[in-house]
Write a protein that holds these residues in place. Structure first.
Motif, PDB file in Angstrom:
ATOM      1  N   LYS A  24      -7.226  -1.632  -4.132  1.00  0.00           N
ATOM      2  CA  LYS A  24      -6.156  -0.957  -4.295  1.00  0.00           C
ATOM      3  C   LYS A  24      -6.469   0.195  -5.330  1.00  0.00           C
ATOM      4  CE  LYS A  24      -4.504  -3.701  -1.450  1.00  0.00           C
ATOM      5  NZ  LYS A  24      -4.656  -3.437  -0.085  1.00  0.00           N
ATOM      6  N   ASN A  42       0.686  -1.102   0.076  1.00  0.00           N
ATOM      7  CA  ASN A  42      -0.010   0.071   0.101  1.00  0.00           C
ATOM      8  C   ASN A  42       0.960   1.323   0.074  1.00  0.00           C
ATOM      9  OD1 ASN A  42      -2.445  -1.572   0.252  1.00  0.00           O
ATOM     10  ND2 ASN A  42      -2.395  -1.405   2.302  1.00  0.00           N
ATOM     11  N   CYS A  94       1.276   2.202  -3.617  1.00  0.00           N
ATOM     12  CA  CYS A  94       0.118   2.715  -4.275  1.00  0.00           C
ATOM     13  C   CYS A  94      -0.365   4.021  -3.699  1.00  0.00           C
ATOM     14  CB  CYS A  94      -0.900   1.512  -3.719  1.00  0.00           C
ATOM     15  SG  CYS A  94      -2.683   2.081  -4.162  1.00  0.00           S
ATOM     16  N   GLY A 120      -1.396   0.498  -8.047  1.00  0.00           N
ATOM     17  CA  GLY A 120      -1.566  -0.617  -7.106  1.00  0.00           C
ATOM     18  C   GLY A 120      -2.480  -1.648  -7.495  1.00  0.00           C
TER      19      GLY A 120
END
Length: 195
Positions: A86, A42, A45, A61
């Motif tokens: 995501k 994450n 992302c 992501g």
């Protein structure tokens, strides 16, 4: 390199970073309803959304961590859930960063605050969305027993919260460190979405 080519290249680079951080910087936790994990995917992302905007960051992501899921027998069945979540992280982070705060125009303390609040917004989306979406996905799509789905959702709440804290700290720090250099050489202007 023209603007479009640079942006596509950066989406690919950020997707690769998401994949590597998600796949190789991960601690898996098995639960009765499936697996969850601590990971750093994450982080990249969110960083992609700060650099490129919401949709391109979310796409990076979704591609990177979606491929990570598809190549892992433990997670292959939850790849669609990962891709949706995501993409959402990127869209929320980018929306707040570029449409609310206009981070490409800020510097100093205002930039730091805006970047941190933007990353918190994206990760808050995930902290709330992951356990809820996971519960419904596991129960209704995968057909897991309700008790197992609740166990997975509970563990997801824990791992997602820790992942979120790490993502906010690391992605904000990286963006704040590299933004002045990218701004100075004109790359940030080419990457960031237009106001």
């Amino acid at each position: 390199m023209n603007n479009k080519t640079l942006k596509i290249t950066m989406i690919g680079l950020m997707a690769a970073l998401c994949y590597v951080a998600f796949t190789f910087m991960q601690i898996k936790i098995p639960t009765p309803g499936g697996a969850t994990s601590f990971h750093l995917g994450n982080t990249f992302c969110v960083l992609a959304a700060l650099l490129l905007g919401g949709v391109p960051g979310g796409v990076a992501g979704a591609i990177g961590m979606g491929i990570g899921d598809l190549l892992d027998p433990t997670y292959v069945i939850v790849a669609p859930k990962t891709i949706i979540l995501k993409l959402g992280i990127g869209i929320v982070t980018g929306l707040v960063a570029h449409k609310v705060f206009h981070i490409q125009r800020l510097e100093g303390k205002k930039l730091y605050q805006a970047v941190i609040l933007s990353t918190i917004a994206g990760m808050l989306f995930n902290v709330v969305g992951e356990p809820i979406f996971s519960y419904f996905y596991t129960t209704f799509i995968l057909g897991a027993p309700e008790k197992a789905a609740k166990a997975l959702a509970s563990w997801n709440a824990i791992t997602t919260s820790i992942n979120a804290i790490l993502a906010v700290i690391i992605s904000s720090s990286i963006y704040i460190a590299i933004a002045p250099r990218l701004q100075k050489n004109g790359i940030l202007k080419q990457l960031a979405p237009k106001d």
